[in-house]
Write a protein that holds these residues in place. Structure first.
Motif, PDB file in Angstrom:
ATOM      1  N   ASN A  14      -4.382  10.395  -0.715  1.00 11.74           N
ATOM      2  CA  ASN A  14      -4.126  10.468  -2.152  1.00 11.74           C
ATOM      3  C   ASN A  14      -5.323   9.872  -2.892  1.00 11.74           C
ATOM      4  N   ASP A  15      -6.437  10.624  -2.870  1.00 12.05           N
ATOM      5  CA  ASP A  15      -7.635  10.206  -3.598  1.00 12.05           C
ATOM      6  C   ASP A  15      -8.319  11.456  -4.139  1.00 12.05           C
ATOM      7  N   ALA A  16      -9.475  11.281  -4.764  1.00  9.95           N
ATOM      8  CA  ALA A  16     -10.139  12.418  -5.422  1.00  9.95           C
ATOM      9  C   ALA A  16     -10.479  13.518  -4.428  1.00  9.95           C
TER      10      ALA A  16
ATOM     11  N   GLU B  86      -1.751   6.790   1.234  1.00 13.38           N
ATOM     12  CA  GLU B  86      -2.635   5.848   0.556  1.00 13.38           C
ATOM     13  C   GLU B  86      -3.720   5.348   1.512  1.00 13.38           C
ATOM     14  N   THR B  87      -4.928   5.204   0.992  1.00 15.59           N
ATOM     15  CA  THR B  87      -6.018   4.649   1.788  1.00 15.59           C
ATOM     16  C   THR B  87      -5.638   3.260   2.296  1.00 15.59           C
ATOM     17  N   GLY B  88      -5.916   3.022   3.574  1.00 15.45           N
ATOM     18  CA  GLY B  88      -5.539   1.751   4.183  1.00 15.45           C
ATOM     19  C   GLY B  88      -4.225   1.809   4.936  1.00 15.45           C
ATOM     20  N   THR B  89      -3.608   2.990   5.003  1.00 14.78           N
ATOM     21  CA  THR B  89      -2.363   3.151   5.757  1.00 14.78           C
ATOM     22  C   THR B  89      -2.580   2.747   7.216  1.00 14.78           C
ATOM     23  N   THR B  90      -1.621   2.029   7.773  1.00 15.28           N
ATOM     24  CA  THR B  90      -1.760   1.554   9.154  1.00 15.28           C
ATOM     25  C   THR B  90      -0.795   2.223  10.116  1.00 15.28           C
ATOM     26  N   ASP B  91       0.146   3.013   9.605  1.00 18.95           N
ATOM     27  CA  ASP B  91       1.113   3.675  10.477  1.00 18.95           C
ATOM     28  C   ASP B  91       1.235   5.145  10.070  1.00 18.95           C
ATOM     29  N   PHE B  92       0.746   6.022  10.937  1.00 26.75           N
ATOM     30  CA  PHE B  92       0.787   7.460  10.681  1.00 26.75           C
ATOM     31  C   PHE B  92       1.841   8.165  11.541  1.00 26.75           C
ATOM     32  N   SER B  93       2.830   7.430  11.994  1.00 31.42           N
ATOM     33  CA  SER B  93       3.838   8.001  12.892  1.00 31.42           C
ATOM     34  C   SER B  93       4.563   9.181  12.269  1.00 31.42           C
ATOM     35  N   ALA B  94       4.873   9.101  10.985  1.00 30.72           N
ATOM     36  CA  ALA B  94       5.614  10.188  10.330  1.00 30.72           C
ATOM     37  C   ALA B  94       4.797  11.473  10.316  1.00 30.72           C
ATOM     38  N   GLN B  95       3.521  11.366   9.971  1.00 30.99           N
ATOM     39  CA  GLN B  95       2.665  12.552   9.948  1.00 30.99           C
ATOM     40  C   GLN B  95       2.500  13.128  11.359  1.00 30.99           C
ATOM     41  N   ILE B  96       2.294  12.259  12.326  1.00 27.94           N
ATOM     42  CA  ILE B  96       2.105  12.705  13.706  1.00 27.94           C
ATOM     43  C   ILE B  96       3.349  13.426  14.216  1.00 27.94           C
TER      44      ILE B  96
ATOM     45  N   PRO C 151     -12.199   4.114   8.666  1.00 30.83           N
ATOM     46  CA  PRO C 151     -11.196   3.252   9.313  1.00 30.83           C
ATOM     47  C   PRO C 151      -9.826   3.913   9.429  1.00 30.83           C
ATOM     48  N   ASP C 152      -9.445   4.711   8.429  1.00 34.08           N
ATOM     49  CA  ASP C 152      -8.138   5.365   8.463  1.00 34.08           C
ATOM     50  C   ASP C 152      -8.075   6.430   9.547  1.00 34.08           C
ATOM     51  N   PHE C 153      -9.178   7.164   9.729  1.00 32.37           N
ATOM     52  CA  PHE C 153      -9.142   8.178  10.784  1.00 32.37           C
ATOM     53  C   PHE C 153      -9.066   7.520  12.157  1.00 32.37           C
ATOM     54  N   ALA C 154      -9.792   6.436  12.354  1.00 32.03           N
ATOM     55  CA  ALA C 154      -9.745   5.743  13.641  1.00 32.03           C
ATOM     56  C   ALA C 154      -8.322   5.295  13.959  1.00 32.03           C
ATOM     57  N   THR C 155      -7.639   4.774  12.942  1.00 35.87           N
ATOM     58  CA  THR C 155      -6.241   4.356  13.127  1.00 35.87           C
ATOM     59  C   THR C 155      -5.360   5.549  13.465  1.00 35.87           C
ATOM     60  N   PHE C 156      -5.500   6.621  12.686  1.00 40.18           N
ATOM     61  CA  PHE C 156      -4.683   7.820  12.902  1.00 40.18           C
ATOM     62  C   PHE C 156      -4.930   8.419  14.280  1.00 40.18           C
ATOM     63  N   TRP C 157      -6.200   8.555  14.676  1.00 40.88           N
ATOM     64  CA  TRP C 157      -6.496   9.295  15.901  1.00 40.88           C
ATOM     65  C   TRP C 157      -6.108   8.506  17.146  1.00 40.88           C
TER      66      TRP C 157
END
Length: 439
Positions: free
Chosen positions: A203-205, A232-242, A260-266
């Motif tokens: 949720n950014d430009a 939101e940028t800085g999200t630490t849990d992407f379980s729902a999307q996954i 940093p967000d992609f590293a967390t997600f992947w």
């Protein structure tokens, strides 16, 4: 003897007043006595160029090579420029936004108000480019930018579709949604898949521009898009999307997170079984540089990227005379780090900025310099820049090409190699390899 004819001694002489000094010294003396007033009257012969980029913080990977590029530019400009028969010194004032949009705006205003820059250059993501461009637009200072989707720059700052450009002072040469679409479709067609695309967009430009403009084009091209929703940028849990991407059996990932967000997600995607089902993992805004891939270890191999520059581009820098390979090799030798694509983009920004200064009849005249930018046609390391026929006013589109992070050849001192996999947007760029499936 008539005393009136006797010259006064130094002790008797009346000190000259300011008006007398100015009468004797003229405009040149004024410049020496009052530099601020000299600038205001256009008598200063130094061109001040602001350069604003993110060199630290979450976006710091974009600026990790800027010190090297700026040193090359300063060396090339050490003897100054001759424009319209007049010699100018050139001073580049570089600033680090620390990846903070508010700081980017403050730095731009300080360069404008305190340093009196004649031209502002800025690069790398809406978080940097948009606030700097807005500050220049408000102050009436020419601004040239690159490296962000032009839709996020143009519409994200208030321009309306179909209406004339509302901008007079700010200009951008960069890629756009059409360039992503062309590269993605060309790249993805090289790997068999079910054409079901998982979209991970913040949720950014950038994320909102891509959601509104890119996803519909992918659907028209025959892909089924599963949007994970704005996060939101800085999200630490992407379980729902996954979980959703797995349930929808997606085999292609289209993502625009910060590093940093992609590293967390992947990492979470690998742990929860999504990564092993992916045929194409397309990343943007992250994965552009080796430093953001190395943190992933083996999970980084075969990630694919749409690149805005590669060292094998066939264009040289007009400012420094360097080819892409020479720029990349020089950086690796000087820093010990692997070359990155922002090297060519930052040098292209400086190339284009200097070309605009040379094209202006009087580079100290801000209105004249803005006009020169509006008609600028030049070739940079990224390719041709032409503001006379952009997709919209104040924008010149540059090509995107497909690339992939792969295991390097034996003996390489780096952990990854970055190879070109498609060139639909510019056939002059050499393709090195066919895209490999991620899983």
């Amino acid at each position: 003897m008539n005393k009136s004819n006797i010259p006064a001694s130094p002790a008797q002489a009346t000190p000259p007043n300011r008006r007398h000094v100015l009468g004797l010294a003229g405009a040149t003396g004024l410049a020496l006595l009052d530099p601020t007033l000299a600038r205001a009257q256009g008598l200063d012969n130094t061109l001040r160029v602001g350069f604003v980029s993110p060199r630290t913080g979450p976006l710091g990977s974009f600026g990790e090579g800027d010190g090297h590029v700026l040193a090359l530019a300063r060396k090339a400009l050490a003897s100054g420029l001759v424009i319209g028969g007049k010699a100018y010194k050139v001073e580049i004032l570089d600033r680090d936004t620390q990846s903070d949009p508010a700081r980017a705006s403050q730095l731009a205003k300080a360069l404008i108000d305190n340093d009196k820059v004649d031209l502002m250059l800025t690069t790398s993501t809406p978080e940097v480019v948009n606030p700097v461009s807005d500050a220049c637009e408000a102050a009436g200072v020419p601004c040239l930018a690159t490296v962000m989707p032009w839709e996020a720059w143009y519409f994200g700052r208030g321009a309306k579709p179909g209406a004339p450009s509302p901008f007079k002072w700010s200009f951008l040469f960069s890629f756009g949604v059409a360039d992503f679409v062309k590269s993605y479709i060309s790249q993805w067609s090289a790997v068999p898949s079910n054409k079901r695309v998982a979209a991970l967009l913040p949720n950014d430009a950038d994320g909102n521009a891509i959601r509104n403009a890119l996803l519909p084009h992918l659907q028209k091209a025959g892909f089924t898009v599963v949007d994970g929703g704005p996060y939101e940028t800085g999200t630490t849990d992407f379980s729902a999307q996954i979980a959703r991407f797995k349930a929808e059996k997606c085999e292609i990932l289209c993502s625009f997170p910060i590093p940093p967000d992609f590293a967390t997600f992947w990492r979470q995607a690998a742990q929860q079984g999504l990564a092993k089902s992916m045929k194409v993992v397309q990343i943007a805004k992250t994965g552009l540089f080796a430093s953001t891939i190395e943190v992933l270890g083996p999970l980084g191999y075969n990630l694919s990227v749409a690149a805005y520059w590669h060292k094998n581009y066939p264009y040289a820098s007009a400012l420094t005379g360097l080819t892409g390979v020479q720029l990349a090799d020089g950086y690796e030798k000087a820093s010990g780090k692997q070359w990155n694509q922002q090297l060519g983009a930052s040098l292209s920004l400086l190339d284009a900025g200097v070309a605009a200064l040379k094209a202006a009849a009087n580079p100290k005249d801000k209105a004249g310099l803005a006009k020169a930018l509006s008609t600028l046609q030049t070739t940079t390391m990224m390719g041709k820049v032409d503001f006379t026929k952009g997709p919209v006013g104040n924008v010149s589109s540059v090509p995107m090409i497909g690339a992939q992070w792969v295991k390097p050849a034996a003996g390489s001192k780096f952990k990854y190699d970055y190879v070109i996999t498609e060139n639909e947007s510019d056939p002059r760029i050499p393709v090195a390899a066919k895209l490999k499936s991620y899983s």
